[in-house]
Design an enzyme around this catalytic site. Structure first.
Site, mmCIF file in Angstrom:
data_model
loop_
_atom_site.group_PDB
_atom_site.id
_atom_site.type_symbol
_atom_site.label_atom_id
_atom_site.label_comp_id
_atom_site.label_asym_id
_atom_site.label_seq_id
_atom_site.Cartn_x
_atom_site.Cartn_y
_atom_site.Cartn_z
ATOM 1 N N ARG A 92 0.875 -1.180 0.000
ATOM 2 C CA ARG A 92 0.000 0.000 0.000
ATOM 3 C C ARG A 92 0.903 1.219 0.000
ATOM 4 O O ARG A 92 1.590 1.505 0.977
ATOM 5 C CB ARG A 92 -0.883 -0.021 1.238
ATOM 6 C CG ARG A 92 -1.792 1.187 1.382
ATOM 7 C CD ARG A 92 -2.937 1.116 0.409
ATOM 8 N NE ARG A 92 -4.044 1.957 0.849
ATOM 9 C CZ ARG A 92 -4.680 2.837 0.087
ATOM 10 N NH1 ARG A 92 -4.280 3.010 -1.165
ATOM 11 N NH2 ARG A 92 -5.687 3.526 0.551
ATOM 12 N N GLY A 93 0.941 1.961 -1.122
ATOM 13 C CA GLY A 93 1.929 3.008 -1.328
ATOM 14 C C GLY A 93 1.954 4.066 -0.252
ATOM 15 O O GLY A 93 3.017 4.433 0.257
ATOM 16 N N ASP B 170 1.234 3.931 2.780
ATOM 17 C CA ASP B 170 1.696 3.456 4.093
ATOM 18 C C ASP B 170 3.209 3.269 4.142
ATOM 19 O O ASP B 170 3.859 3.663 5.114
ATOM 20 C CB ASP B 170 1.026 2.129 4.447
ATOM 21 C CG ASP B 170 -0.432 2.298 4.854
ATOM 22 O OD1 ASP B 170 -0.868 3.450 5.000
ATOM 23 O OD2 ASP B 170 -1.111 1.269 5.029
ATOM 24 N N GLU C 157 -4.631 -7.523 -6.594
ATOM 25 C CA GLU C 157 -3.287 -8.077 -6.760
ATOM 26 C C GLU C 157 -3.135 -9.352 -5.925
ATOM 27 O O GLU C 157 -2.596 -10.366 -6.375
ATOM 28 C CB GLU C 157 -2.228 -7.058 -6.302
ATOM 29 C CG GLU C 157 -1.853 -6.024 -7.311
ATOM 30 C CD GLU C 157 -0.763 -5.093 -6.771
ATOM 31 O OE1 GLU C 157 -0.158 -5.422 -5.734
ATOM 32 O OE2 GLU C 157 -0.532 -4.038 -7.380
#
Length: 1113
Positions: free
Chosen positions: A26-27, A29, A93
């Site tokens: 999760r980018g 985070d 994903e």
């Protein structure tokens, strides 16, 4: 066609492996902190890693590019953080990644960053809030949300890392297809985590190429981050000690430490290890002094430190002051071997169509050695049929170079010539021989053979199997034989039958010959279609006839070699023996010679000559140095003309010499320890000089049916430990005062010499004949047994009553009365008796007060044993299974059948005398058209599923298998794959077909398996394209395969009964009661004509079996 499809599928599968690692995160985070550090560490370690912001070019479709990258990656690392579940992109994903993992197409490592794994697994905490929102937004697409939940639960159950800001990566590469080692890795992981365990050293030992290093790397990767210091020192044996010391200190201290000599290094290592919990792997250690240069004393280590040592020398730590725990790395079983080979050869878990049989041939050749499976599989990947056939032919005679190079390391590191010669002798001549017999032979050459063999065992070059025979892995044996071939000018060892034939024709120099072995059966059957003789031989030219195989079968099935049959073999000249004056080991099975034996080798230690055509051995044949003489299946009538003189002979084996009438004079055999006369059916006289054999330990007279009495002089055989009289049906009396012996053991066996019984007092194992007169049995039952017996085995004897003295045996713990069919009563037993076996004692009345420790299989009148079996079957089996059982008992009416129940699969197996009867007897009247049948089955069976009745679904199937064999070899396991080619799903199972010995005329076994499809199994629907593939593991052939699909109403899952049209109907409670009553009636009819003879369970494999026999047969 199959090869073309295979090459195409292989290239398309592996051309897409672009990345080693795919990072899912999760980018918002972790992109700028943990994931960034992790990405850099992976790249620095040499892993080609996909991260979306680095790899996706502008203008590309991001979703499609991500999916493509997942497909092109071998490993996926998923970083779970607080807000991971809020991203539908991340969840999609994850679903895609887990789909690939289920198909064994990638490895998944979850990392839990400031998140507890239970939050991911159960969707609690921040994950719960995210899913509340998802369910609001996707009310019409709940299957997508459920897919996310399933994937999260599945991934959270994997072994992962719970980290704050720490960085974890896999430091050492482990093969992508790391198969069959999970249990061992888990055991070592548990040991590493057990701080209370006293042992700080784990020793992983095993044969070269078995996977010790891969296991150590896997364990290290999973645990090193838990230790303050860590070091993996690879290729230990080949590196300089000072270099290893420097590497260890650098790994632990993260700085370079200067070391000038080993002693300085030892002191610096001591200071580094004493204050840190450390994990150290020492890979491929060969000698103890190597280890001591790194770890001198265990008390140097900080508490909680662990050391893993991989070695081919399991005797590395024999000293008592070292605390260590051994882990033997075993060979892979057949199923795992096939899977590993398939991944390397085909890029999938099982062979492609058309290569199944060849794959099994290679798997059996490799015999579970991962190195060989990987090397050979990779060398054949993408190759066509011609290359495979060429490789298979070459494999039989030439060991793969890469495999040989690894295996030879163990040989090269043996100290001195003696252990190397010992290894080569075992590889060429004594593999598979009784270890005590081999030691006797080899001691005749050089003393200390037992110590030398123990050293080879420590080096994992040789094992002693459960039958106490020397066992060498086939590839290790082949490596030894190749070394012997290369060194032939120095010490000639001729083990190849074709080479031996050339030597015996006299065309090759053999002055330096050490040993030679030839077997004309093998030579003619497998190597020559024609035997063309030269001028130096009595010329015979015989084409290999079709009846040759039948002749061999008749011979091995108990026949003897006839003069007319020996004429099939070429006759050689004794002139060949002039050229081998110093030969020590000679095996001449089924060979014939003409000429004088004046120059027969005089330095022989071992002579094995099965099928010797002489009627007696001439006196002028000098065998004074001989230690072992094996003349099994000979044509001897009088063993020697006159009195033989063999002062060093320890073993004389004349078994199956069916023309032998009398034994030789034994006075010239003072060292004899083992005399085997088994199955000498015309033997009527044992020479009275047998009393001179004061070293005799074993005398085997099994099945000497013409023997009427034993010489009284046998009472003076004070060293005798084992006397086998089993099958001596005409023996009137023993004429031996056995009571005068200093007894240690009293045993009996009817056909099985090996026994688990142990009686701690006497020398004599006495194997009673099957038929004893009442007078002899009364003599025995009145005999006073030694008071210190701990175990007594009287199984198979025709005793009617037990000796009264049994009650006085205060130390007796085990009493075996199995198969005592005339036993009429049980006496009072000692109070401390632990186990009693009264199985198949049919004459016993009821004994309601027998304890739970009493074995009582097959006793129809004992404590309602058969009723207990009946109740167990009623609880385990459904109506369909009982219907199959009734077909077997009522229609086929076989004398024996076997039921097995393993992993939910029910199977009935029977023997058949008429191979053509086959399936029709298993089918109820009018149901033949419900079966899909393939006769002359080869590799696989493909078909399409026809339409089921309206509103019904497929819930299971019946599977018929017919196996045939030219001689009894045992019908054992069948590995089955049922693949739904339409859905791409497969069902793989192992069926235990049959494991019972039948009469010699039995040539076939047929079985019917009943399979229920469960929740985790693939689904099968109308129109699906299905392929059934199977391989049997024994020397048998699958002849016919049939399948019958079973149906039930949609939404019904109650107990069921199959009707005539193949439909399984669900029932309410009253119908269930009726079904149970019907099952009880069927069971009663079965038990009216059959009884359960054997019953066993293997809880570890969830396997239960029942062997039934027809009453009165």
């Amino acid at each position: 066609m199959a090869a073309g499809k295979y090459q195409e599928s292989y290239s398309s599968r592996f051309s897409n492996c672009k990345y080693q690692v795919f990072l899912s995160f999760r980018g918002e985070d972790t992109r700028k902190n943990f994931t960034d550090h992790l990405y850099k560490a992976l790249v620095h370690a040499g892993f080609h890693t996909f991260r979306d912001d680095d790899e996706i070019r502008r203008g590309k479709n991001i979703r499609l590019e991500l999916q493509k990258a997942i497909k092109q990656s071998k490993i996926a690392i998923i970083v779970f953080s607080k807000n991971y579940a809020w991203s539908k992109w991340c969840l999609d994903e994850l679903v895609k990644i887990m789909e690939r993992k289920r198909n064994a197409e990638c490895i998944v490592f979850p990392v839990f960053y400031h998140v507890d794994p239970s939050e991911v697994r159960n969707q609690t905490g921040s994950f719960a809030a995210a899913f509340v929102e998802h369910e609001k937004h996707y009310k019409e697409k709940m299957e997508r949300v459920n897919g996310w939940r399933i994937a999260l639960k599945e991934v959270a159950n994997l072994a992962g890392m719970d980290l704050g800001d720490g960085i974890w990566i896999q430091k050492y590469f482990v093969p992508l297809h790391f198969i069959g080692r999970d249990a061992l890795v888990q055991d070592i992981n548990s040991w590493l985590q057990d701080g209370s365990h006293g042992a700080v050293i784990a020793l992983l030992y095993g044969i070269g190429g078995v996977g010790k290093t891969a296991i150590a790397k896997s364990v290290f990767n999973q645990n090193y981050y838990k230790f303050e210091g860590k070091s993996f020192l690879s290729n230990f044996r080949s590196k300089d000690v000072v270099c290893l010391q420097r590497q260890l200190l650098f790994d632990i201290l993260n700085k370079t430490v200067e070391i000038n000599d080993p002693d300085e290094g030892i002191l610096k290592i001591k200071h580094a290890l004493c204050c840190r919990r450390t994990l150290i792997v020492l890979d491929d250690v060969d000698k103890r002094d190597q280890f001591n240069k790194i770890i001198v004393m265990q008390n140097w280590l900080c508490k909680g430190s662990k050391i893993i040592v991989t070695t081919r020398n399991k005797g590395l730590f024999s000293a008592n002051y070292i605390q260590w725990i051994p882990y033997k790395v075993e060979l892979l079983d057949d199923e795992k071997s096939l899977e590993l080979f398939s991944w390397n050869a085909f890029g999938q878990a099982n062979p492609v169509d058309g290569f199944v049989e060849d794959s099994w041939r290679i798997v059996h050749h490799c015999n579970g050695l991962p190195l060989a499976l990987g090397v050979i599989g990779s060398s054949l990947s993408g190759k066509g049929r011609e290359i495979w056939e060429s490789a298979l032919q070459q494999m039989e005679v030439i060991l793969n170079f890469e495999v040989q190079k690894v295996l030879r390391i163990s040989y090269d590191f043996l100290d001195g010539d003696y252990p190397k010669n010992l290894f080569l002798d075992v590889a060429c001549f004594f593999n598979g021989m009784d270890v005590d017999d081999a030691v006797r032979i080899l001691d005749g050459l050089d003393k200390g053979a037992r110590f030398g063999i123990d050293n080879l065992i420590d080096r994992c070059l040789v094992e002693i199997n459960s039958d106490q025979r020397l066992w060498m892995h086939q590839l290790v044996r082949d490596m030894g034989r190749e070394i012997a071939r290369q060194e032939s000018p120095k010490f000639q060892r001729i083990w190849h039958h074709g080479d031996a034939f050339t030597v015996l024709k006299g065309t090759t120099d053999a002055e330096k010959l050490r040993g030679l072995t030839i077997d004309m059966h093998a030579l003619m059957e497998y190597h020559y279609a024609e035997v063309v003789c030269t001028d130096s031989m009595v010329c015979r030219k015989r084409r290999r006839l079709n009846f040759f195989q039948q002749w061999l079968f008749d011979f091995f099935d108990g026949g003897k070699l006839q003069t007319g049959q020996t004429s099939l073999f070429p006759i050689l000249s004794t002139d060949a023996f002039r050229k081998m004056p110093d030969v020590k080991f000679l095996q001449l099975n089924y060979t014939n010679f003409h000429g004088s034996f004046e120059h027969f080798p005089k330095n022989l230690i071992w002579l094995c000559w099965h099928g010797l055509s002489w009627s007696s051995i001439p006196n002028h044949v000098c065998l004074e140095k001989l230690v072992v003489l094996d003349l099994s299946r000979s044509c001897l009538v009088d063993a020697w003309k006159g009195k033989p003189f063999l002062p060093k002979l320890k073993i004389l084996d004349l078994r199956h010499s069916r023309d032998l009438i009398r034994t030789p004079d034994f006075s010239g055999l003072p060292a004899l320890e083992k005399l085997i006369l088994e199955d000498c059916i015309r033997l009527v006289q044992i020479h009275e000089s047998i009393c001179d054999l004061q070293r005799l330990l074993i005398l085997n007279l099994k099945n000497c049916t013409s023997l009427v009495e034993l010489p009284e002089e046998m009472s003076r055989l004070n060293s005798l430990q084992e006397l086998v009289l089993d099958g001596c049906s005409n023996l009137n009396s023993l004429n031996m005062e056995l009571e005068h012996h200093q007894w240690r053991k009293l045993l009996q066996s009817d056909g099985i010499v090996a026994s688990t019984s142990f009686i701690s007092s006497l020398p004599l194992k006495l194997f009673f004949p099957s038929r004893f007169s009442t007078r002899k049995m009364l003599r025995f039952t009145s005999f006073s047994l030694p008071r210190f017996l701990e175990s007594l085995d009287l199984s198979g004897t025709p005793i009617c009553f037990l000796p009264e003295s049994i009650k006085d045996l205060g130390l007796l713990r085990h009493l075996y009365l199995r198969n005592c069919k005339m036993l009429q009563a049980l006496t009072e037993f000692p109070s401390h008796l632990d186990s009693l076996d009264v199985s198949f004692c049919y004459s016993l009345p009821r004994y309601e007060n027998l304890n739970s420790w009493t074995e009582k299989d097959g006793c129809a009148h004992l404590v309602e044993f058969q009723d207990g079996i009946k109740q167990e079957l009623l609880q385990k089996l459904d109506s369909q299974m009982f219907r199959i059982m009734e077909t077997v008992s009522a229609q086929i009416q076989t004398s024996k059948f076997q039921i097995t129940f393993m992993d939910g699969i029910f199977n009935v197996a029977v023997s058949v005398l008429d191979e053509d009867e086959m399936l029709r007897r298993f089918c109820a009247e009018g149901e033949e058209d419900k079966w899909l049948i393939q006769n002359e089955f080869v590799d696989n069976f493909s078909f399409k599923i026809s339409s089921p009745p309206p509103a019904h679904r497929i819930c299971g199937f019946n599977l018929f298998i017919s196996c045939v064999t030219s001689a009894y070899r045992g019908f054992r396991n069948v590995y089955i794959e049922i693949r739904n080619n339409t859905s791409g799903q497969s069902l793989r199972r192992q069926v235990h077909v049959l494991d019972m010995r039948f009469d010699d005329e039995v040539r076939a076994s047929q079985s019917l398996s009943h399979w229920k499809l469960g929740g985790d199994d693939p689904t099968f629907d109308s129109g699906d394209d299905v392929t059934i593939s199977m391989v049997v593991t024994s020397a048998s052939q699958i002849r016919t395969v049939g399948v019958q699909w079973l149906h039930e109403e949609e939404g019904k899952d109650d107990d069921f009964i199959q009707s005539k049209d193949g439909v399984i109907n669900a029932h309410n409670n009253s119908d269930d009661d009726a079904a149970h009553v019907a099952n009880v009636e069927i069971a009663s009819r079965i038990f009216r004509n059959y009884y359960c003879a054997f019953h066993g369970k293997y809880s570890a494999r969830n396997f239960t079996y029942w062997n039934f026999a027809k009453k009165g047969v």
